[in-house]
Write an enzyme that holds these catalytic residues in place. Sequence first.
Site, PDB file in Angstrom:
ATOM      1  N   ILE A 705       0.827  -1.220   0.000  1.00  0.00           N
ATOM      2  CA  ILE A 705       0.000   0.000   0.000  1.00  0.00           C
ATOM      3  C   ILE A 705       0.853   1.258   0.000  1.00  0.00           C
ATOM      4  O   ILE A 705       0.329   2.367  -0.004  1.00  0.00           O
ATOM      5  CB  ILE A 705      -0.957   0.022   1.216  1.00  0.00           C
ATOM      6  CG1 ILE A 705      -0.168  -0.115   2.530  1.00  0.00           C
ATOM      7  CG2 ILE A 705      -2.005  -1.071   1.100  1.00  0.00           C
ATOM      8  CD1 ILE A 705      -1.031   0.035   3.765  1.00  0.00           C
ATOM      9  N   GLY A 708       8.443   3.617   0.568  1.00  0.00           N
ATOM     10  CA  GLY A 708       9.207   4.758   1.028  1.00  0.00           C
ATOM     11  C   GLY A 708      10.688   4.496   0.945  1.00  0.00           C
ATOM     12  O   GLY A 708      11.136   3.458   0.449  1.00  0.00           O
ATOM     13  N   GLY A 709      11.471   5.462   1.453  1.00  0.00           N
ATOM     14  CA  GLY A 709      12.915   5.337   1.374  1.00  0.00           C
ATOM     15  C   GLY A 709      13.471   4.214   2.218  1.00  0.00           C
ATOM     16  O   GLY A 709      14.550   3.710   1.956  1.00  0.00           O
ATOM     17  N   LYS A 712       8.990  -1.063   2.074  1.00  0.00           N
ATOM     18  CA  LYS A 712       7.657  -1.147   1.510  1.00  0.00           C
ATOM     19  C   LYS A 712       6.659  -1.432   2.621  1.00  0.00           C
ATOM     20  O   LYS A 712       6.952  -2.144   3.582  1.00  0.00           O
ATOM     21  CB  LYS A 712       7.596  -2.254   0.456  1.00  0.00           C
ATOM     22  CG  LYS A 712       8.485  -1.978  -0.759  1.00  0.00           C
ATOM     23  CD  LYS A 712       8.449  -3.134  -1.754  1.00  0.00           C
ATOM     24  CE  LYS A 712       9.349  -2.817  -2.961  1.00  0.00           C
ATOM     25  NZ  LYS A 712       9.372  -3.942  -3.922  1.00  0.00           N
ATOM     26  N   VAL A 713       5.433  -0.876   2.453  1.00  0.00           N
ATOM     27  CA  VAL A 713       4.397  -1.031   3.466  1.00  0.00           C
ATOM     28  C   VAL A 713       3.314  -1.955   2.918  1.00  0.00           C
ATOM     29  O   VAL A 713       2.821  -1.763   1.801  1.00  0.00           O
ATOM     30  CB  VAL A 713       3.787   0.323   3.857  1.00  0.00           C
ATOM     31  CG1 VAL A 713       2.747   0.141   4.968  1.00  0.00           C
ATOM     32  CG2 VAL A 713       4.883   1.286   4.312  1.00  0.00           C
ATOM     33  N   ASP A 826      11.913  13.152   9.144  1.00  0.00           N
ATOM     34  CA  ASP A 826      11.328  13.011   7.800  1.00  0.00           C
ATOM     35  C   ASP A 826       9.838  13.370   7.828  1.00  0.00           C
ATOM     36  O   ASP A 826       9.000  12.589   7.401  1.00  0.00           O
ATOM     37  CB  ASP A 826      11.527  11.590   7.282  1.00  0.00           C
ATOM     38  CG  ASP A 826      11.362  11.507   5.755  1.00  0.00           C
ATOM     39  OD1 ASP A 826      11.364  12.569   5.100  1.00  0.00           O
ATOM     40  OD2 ASP A 826      11.220  10.392   5.233  1.00  0.00           O
TER      41      ASP A 826
END
Length: 975
Positions: A705, A708-709, A712-713, A826
Site C-alpha cells: 500500500i 518509502g525510502g 515497503k508497506v 522526515d
Amino acid sequence: MGAPLTPLLYLCLLLVPCLLLLQEAHAARHGGISRRSQRIALLRWKATLASPPLQMSSWQENTSLCNWTDIMCAAVRHGRRRPWVVTNISLPDAGIHGQLGELNFSALPFLTYIDLSNNSLHGALPASISCLSSLLELYLPYNQLTWKIPDEIGGLQSLRVLELSFNRLTGHIPASLGNLTMLTDLAIHQTMVSGPIPEEIGRLVNLQILQLSNSILSGIIPKTLRNLSRLNTLYLYGNQLSGPIPQELGTLVHLQILELSSNNFSGPIPISITNLTKMNQLFLFENQITGSIPPELGNLTVLNELSLYANQITGPIPPELGNLTMLNVLYLYTNEITGAIPLELGMLLNLRELDLSDNQISGSIPQEIGNLINLKYLYLFQNQISGSIPRTFGKLQSMQELLVFDNNLSGSLPQEFEDLISLVTLELSNNSFSGPLPSNICSGGKLQSLIAFSNMFNGPIPRSLKTCTSLVEIDLQSNHLIGDISQHFGVEKLSNLGYLDISGNRMSGLIPRELGACMKLLSLKINNNNFSGSLRGAIGNLAGLQIMLDVSNNNLSVLLPQQLGKLEMLEFLNLSHNQFSGSIPPSFASMVSLSTLDVSYNNLEGPVPTARLLQNASASWFLPNKAGHHKRKTLALLLPIVLVVGFNIVAAIAVIIMLSRNNRKQQESVTAEGRDLFSVWNFDGRLAFDDIVRATEDFDEKYIIGTGGYGKVYKAQLQDGHIVAVKKLHQTEEELDDERRFQSEMEILSQIRQRSIVKMYGFCSHPVYKFLVYEYIQRGSLHGSLENEELAKELDWQKRITLATDVAQAISYLHHECSPPIIHRDITSNNILLDITFRAFVSDFGTARILKPDSSNWSALAGTYGYIAPELSYTSVVTEKCDVYSFGVVMLDLVMGKHPRDKLDISLPSEKQAMLVKDILDQRPTTPTITEENNLSLLIKLAFSCLESSPQARPTMREAHQTLICLSAHLHYSK
C-alpha cells in the site's frame, strides 16, 4: 566503370573535409560560434542531467539548433560574417536536476540571456561563466547552488540583472561585483552568504534595485552606498548587520523602499532619512534602534507603510505623523514609547492597520480615532491607557479586530459597539470595564472571539450571543456575571464554538443539555460558579474536547455520567469541589489521553478504574471523598491498588517476554527462516510472525500500500480480524548493523502512545525479515489525499487546520515528552496519514533514528527533498529545528494543496505573506469563510516562522502547537 578521377578533382575531394575541419578549428579559436560546437555543448550538458525535462525533448542532433524549445538564436556580426548563434536559454520551472558547471560556456560566447530559475541545479556556480562577455541577464534563483560566488563573476561586465536568490551559496560577496557597473538589479536573497557588504558595491552607479537580504551578512552598511544615486529599492533585512544606520542613505533621493528590518542596527533614526520624500515603505523593525521618532518623518507624505516595531524607541509619538495622509499601515509596537496617543492620528483617513501595543502609552483614547473609517485592525494592548472607549468608535464599521487588553480602561462599553458590523475579534481582558456587555454585540454576525476576562462586567451574558453562529471563543472568566445560562444563554446554535470559559463568575442554574450540541468544543471551563444539578450526560457527546473540561467549585451533584468516558481526546478533567456521589464510572478507563484527573472533595466511593493514567496518579486527585476526613485511611486503600496494578503490569510484561523467548526457540524448527527476535506486541499475547507472513502471502506485492525510502508497506489482516500495516525494511550491508541497538530502539518506540502518532505495535528482527508493525490508518497519506481531486474537496479548510494541529501535537510530543527526545527527521505529507474522518497521524517516527545514526553523511538520510532544512546542506547535525522546518513546508502543502516548490518568498514581511498565499490557495475546497480566512492567515504566518533560514529563529514544536491551539480561537494578536 566511370572515367578515372583527374588528379585535380581527386585533390579537391581530399581538401573538402580538411577545409571543414579548418573551419571548425577557426570557429573554436574565435569564440566557438559554429552551430556544431554550440550543439555539442548543449547536448553534452543535457546528457549530464538526471531525467532531462520534457522541454528538452526537441534537443536532438538531427534537429536545427535554433528550432530547439526554449533556445533563441540571432545573427551576430563576427568579422566579415554574420553567423547564427545561441543568444537565449530560458528554462524556468523545468525540473532540471544537474550542475551548471557541466555546460561549456566557452562554446556559447554570445549568450545574452539565461533563465534557469526554480530548478534543482546543484554544485558550484562555475567560474567559467565569466567568459560570457555579452551576457545581459542571469536568473538562477530557487535552485540548490552551493559554495561561494566566484570572484570571476566580475568579468561579466555587460551584465544588467544578476539574480541568485534562494540558493545555498556560502562565503563572502566578492568585491569583484563592483566591476559590474552596468547592473540595474542585484539580488542575493535567502542564501547563506556571510561577511561584510563589500564597499565596491558603491561602484554600481546604475543600480536601481539592491537586495542582499535574509542571509548572514554582518558588519556595517558601507558609506559608499551613497553613490547609488539611481537606487529606488534597498533590501538589507534579515541579516546580522550592526552599527548605526548611516546618514549617507539620506542622499538616495529616488529611494522608494527601504527595508533594514531584522538586523542589529543601533543608535537613533537618522534625520537624513526624512529627506527621502519619494519613500512609500520604511521598515526598520526588529533592531536595537534608540532615541525618539523624528517629527520630520511627517515630511514623507507619500509613505504607505511605516514599521518601527520591536526596537528600543522612547519618547512620545510625534503629532507630525498626522501629515502622513497616504499611510495604510503604522506599526510602532514593542518599544518604550510614552505619552498620549496624539489626536492628529485621526487625520490618517487611509489607515487600515494601527498597532501601538506593548509600549508605555498613557492618557485616554482620542475621540478622533473614530474618524478612521477604513481602519480594520486597532491594537492598543499592553499599555497604560486609561479612561473609557469613545462613543465615536461606532463609526469604525470596517473594524475587524479591536485589542485593548492589559490597560487601565474603565467604564461601560458604549452601546455604539453594536454598529461594529465587521468585528471579528474583540479583546478587552485585564482592564476595569464595568456594566453589562452591549446587548447586540454580534450585530454583524461575524464575531469569532469575545475575550473579556478579568474585568468587572456584570449582569447576564447577552442573549444575542446564543444566535451568533460565527463565535469560536468566548472567554468571560473572572467578572461579576450572573444569571442562569440555560435560560439566558442557549448554546444550541453555537456550532463553531471551540472554547467556552465563563469560570469565576456568579452564574447559577443547571448546565444546559444543549451544550452537547457544540461538537467543535475543544475546551470548556465553567468552574468557580454556583451551578447545581447534575453534570449532563450530553457533555459526553463533545468528543472533540481535547484540552480541558473544568466544572470544579460548583454545587453539582448526583452520579457522574458514564458518557464522560467518550471523551477519549481530553487531556485535563477537573470535577473537584462538588457533591458528586457514587463511584467513578468504569468508562473513565477509555479516556486514554488524560494527563490530569481531579475528583477530590466530592462524595465518591468505590474502586478507581484501571487506566494507564491512574497507575501513576497523585493521591491528591482523589482525596478526600466518601471517607473524606480520613486521608491516611484513603491513602492506605489507594496505594495498594496502584502498587498491585503496577506490579501486575510489570510481571505480565516479564512473563510474556520469557514466554516469547521460549516459544521462539520451540518454533525455530517450524519456520524455515526462523527469527532472531519478534517483540510481544499483539492483542492476545501470542507471537504473530507466522500470522503476518501468512496474511501477506510472504510479502506478495499485491498487498503493498506504499513505498518509502526505508521500505515497503503492506496491509495485513490477521487471523483475529485486526488489520495492521507492516513496513518491511530494505536491507543493505550497512543498515541495521547493530542488532542490540535496533532492539532497544524498537522497545522504546513501541511503548509510545500518543493519539496523533501511528501506534507501532512491534517489530521483527531477522537476517531475512526485518519489519515494523503499525496501526493501519484507512485513508493513507495526506499527499495522496491532496492529489485526489474528490478527497481534496472533502478536505475542507476546517479539517486542514485541525490536521495541522494534530501533526504539531504529535511532533511536540516526540520532542518534549519523550526521554530521550525523538527527532522524526522526515516530516512530509507522505508520512502523515489520515483516518476516515481526516484526523491526522504522524507515521515513521523513529525509523531514521535506527538507520546509521552515526554516519558521516547522516544528512543524506535525514529527510525528503523539498522538506529538508537548509542548514543540512552545510552541516550534518540534525536537531529538533529540522523537524520544525519540515512542518512549515507541510503547512504550506495544506494551504496550497501541493508542495510549494520554493514558489513562496518566505522572507516577505509578515503583513504581506498572507496576501501572497491567499492568491494561490488550493481552489478545490469551498471558498474559505471569514473565520477560516483568519485561521489560514495565522497558519501561514506560523508556517513562515517555521521556515526561517536560521534554526534559532524558528519556534519550538511546543510553541507551534500552542499557537495552533490558540489559532482556532483566533487569538492572533501576536505578530
